[in-house]
Design a protein around this motif. Sequence first.
Motif, PDB file in Angstrom:
ATOM      1  N   PRO A  53     -19.750   2.602   3.882  1.00 58.13           N
ATOM      2  CA  PRO A  53     -19.088   1.890   2.782  1.00 58.13           C
ATOM      3  C   PRO A  53     -19.365   2.526   1.419  1.00 58.13           C
ATOM      4  CG  PRO A  53     -20.078   0.312   4.282  1.00 58.13           C
ATOM      5  CD  PRO A  53     -20.549   1.686   4.700  1.00 58.13           C
ATOM      6  N   GLU A  60       0.807  -1.217   0.000  1.00 58.53           N
ATOM      7  CA  GLU A  60       0.000   0.000   0.000  1.00 58.53           C
ATOM      8  C   GLU A  60       0.844   1.273   0.000  1.00 58.53           C
ATOM      9  OE1 GLU A  60      -3.439   0.138   2.474  1.00 58.53           O
ATOM     10  OE2 GLU A  60      -4.209  -1.732   1.661  1.00 58.53           O
ATOM     11  N   SER A  91     -12.921   6.189  -2.993  1.00 57.79           N
ATOM     12  CA  SER A  91     -11.938   5.324  -3.657  1.00 57.79           C
ATOM     13  C   SER A  91     -12.063   5.403  -5.172  1.00 57.79           C
ATOM     14  CB  SER A  91     -12.107   3.881  -3.192  1.00 57.79           C
ATOM     15  OG  SER A  91     -11.849   3.772  -1.813  1.00 57.79           O
ATOM     16  N   LYS A 146     -16.784  -4.974   0.325  1.00 63.85           N
ATOM     17  CA  LYS A 146     -17.083  -6.078   1.243  1.00 63.85           C
ATOM     18  C   LYS A 146     -17.956  -5.590   2.397  1.00 63.85           C
ATOM     19  CE  LYS A 146     -12.975  -8.816   0.234  1.00 63.85           C
ATOM     20  NZ  LYS A 146     -11.653  -9.258   0.710  1.00 63.85           N
ATOM     21  N   GLU A 147     -17.650  -4.416   2.927  1.00 68.11           N
ATOM     22  CA  GLU A 147     -18.458  -3.855   4.015  1.00 68.11           C
ATOM     23  C   GLU A 147     -19.888  -3.577   3.551  1.00 68.11           C
ATOM     24  OE1 GLU A 147     -16.317  -0.428   5.366  1.00 68.11           O
ATOM     25  OE2 GLU A 147     -14.663  -1.633   6.151  1.00 68.11           O
ATOM     26  N   ASN A 154      -7.320  -1.310  -2.748  1.00 65.33           N
ATOM     27  CA  ASN A 154      -7.597  -2.095  -1.542  1.00 65.33           C
ATOM     28  C   ASN A 154      -8.693  -1.455  -0.702  1.00 65.33           C
ATOM     29  OD1 ASN A 154      -5.660  -3.932  -2.331  1.00 65.33           O
ATOM     30  ND2 ASN A 154      -4.107  -3.225  -0.885  1.00 65.33           N
ATOM     31  N   ALA A 155      -8.677  -0.131  -0.623  1.00 68.77           N
ATOM     32  CA  ALA A 155      -9.735   0.570   0.115  1.00 68.77           C
ATOM     33  C   ALA A 155     -11.095   0.323  -0.538  1.00 68.77           C
ATOM     34  CB  ALA A 155      -9.435   2.067   0.174  1.00 68.77           C
ATOM     35  N   ASN A 200     -17.245   5.571   1.194  1.00 65.60           N
ATOM     36  CA  ASN A 200     -15.858   5.155   1.009  1.00 65.60           C
ATOM     37  C   ASN A 200     -15.613   4.637  -0.409  1.00 65.60           C
ATOM     38  OD1 ASN A 200     -15.320   5.884   3.633  1.00 65.60           O
ATOM     39  ND2 ASN A 200     -15.527   3.812   4.434  1.00 65.60           N
ATOM     40  N   THR A 214     -11.943  -2.310  -2.365  1.00 66.18           N
ATOM     41  CA  THR A 214     -12.307  -3.709  -2.106  1.00 66.18           C
ATOM     42  C   THR A 214     -12.871  -3.868  -0.695  1.00 66.18           C
ATOM     43  OG1 THR A 214     -10.645  -4.485  -3.671  1.00 66.18           O
ATOM     44  CG2 THR A 214     -11.417  -6.076  -2.033  1.00 66.18           C
ATOM     45  N   ARG A 215     -12.235  -3.234   0.288  1.00 65.58           N
ATOM     46  CA  ARG A 215     -12.748  -3.310   1.664  1.00 65.58           C
ATOM     47  C   ARG A 215     -14.143  -2.691   1.763  1.00 65.58           C
ATOM     48  NH1 ARG A 215      -7.294  -2.325   2.718  1.00 65.58           N
ATOM     49  NH2 ARG A 215      -7.600  -0.076   2.844  1.00 65.58           N
TER      50      ARG A 215
END
Length: 160
Positions: A46, A19, A53, A35-36, A28-29, A49, A31-32
């Motif tokens: 989410p 990162e 992103s 998922k959230e 990656n942010a 976010n 993807t997180r």
Amino acid sequence: IIVYTPDKKDLVEAIIGEELEEKIAWQNALTRAQKEKELDAENVYPWFNMSTSYYHLGQYQKSVESFEKVESRLPRRMLWYQIEPILAYKELGNYDSVFQISEYLFNNGNRAFSELYQLRGEIYLTQGDKDNARKQFELAIQYNQNFEPAKAALERLLNN
């Protein structure tokens, strides 16, 4: 912001890992956040976010779409701290949305938002409206006399 002494640089970089590369960090942010969102689609954070992103990944339309799914449910001050959805509208040329959202923020407790005056000034310049651009840059400086982007933009405008 990570604060460390120079002798800890290798350790910090090892902890951060891949990162360190900004694009990987934003991917990656994203993807997180995705998922959230799957865990709780009603949670506004989410989605916001994801919008942030997507903006940093250059996917402005997806940024706006994610933002619009939760815009009406976001805390009143959410855009005081992260303005990526507004920046995405600007990148897409949707200046009306930039002006509408910025007016809302100015009129609801954040009159001194220099970054938004800067954005508005840039849009006015794009539209050839130098007078309103100058006013916006001056407001940015009025609220933050150390705001260098507005100072530079105003100087360029006045010297042309």
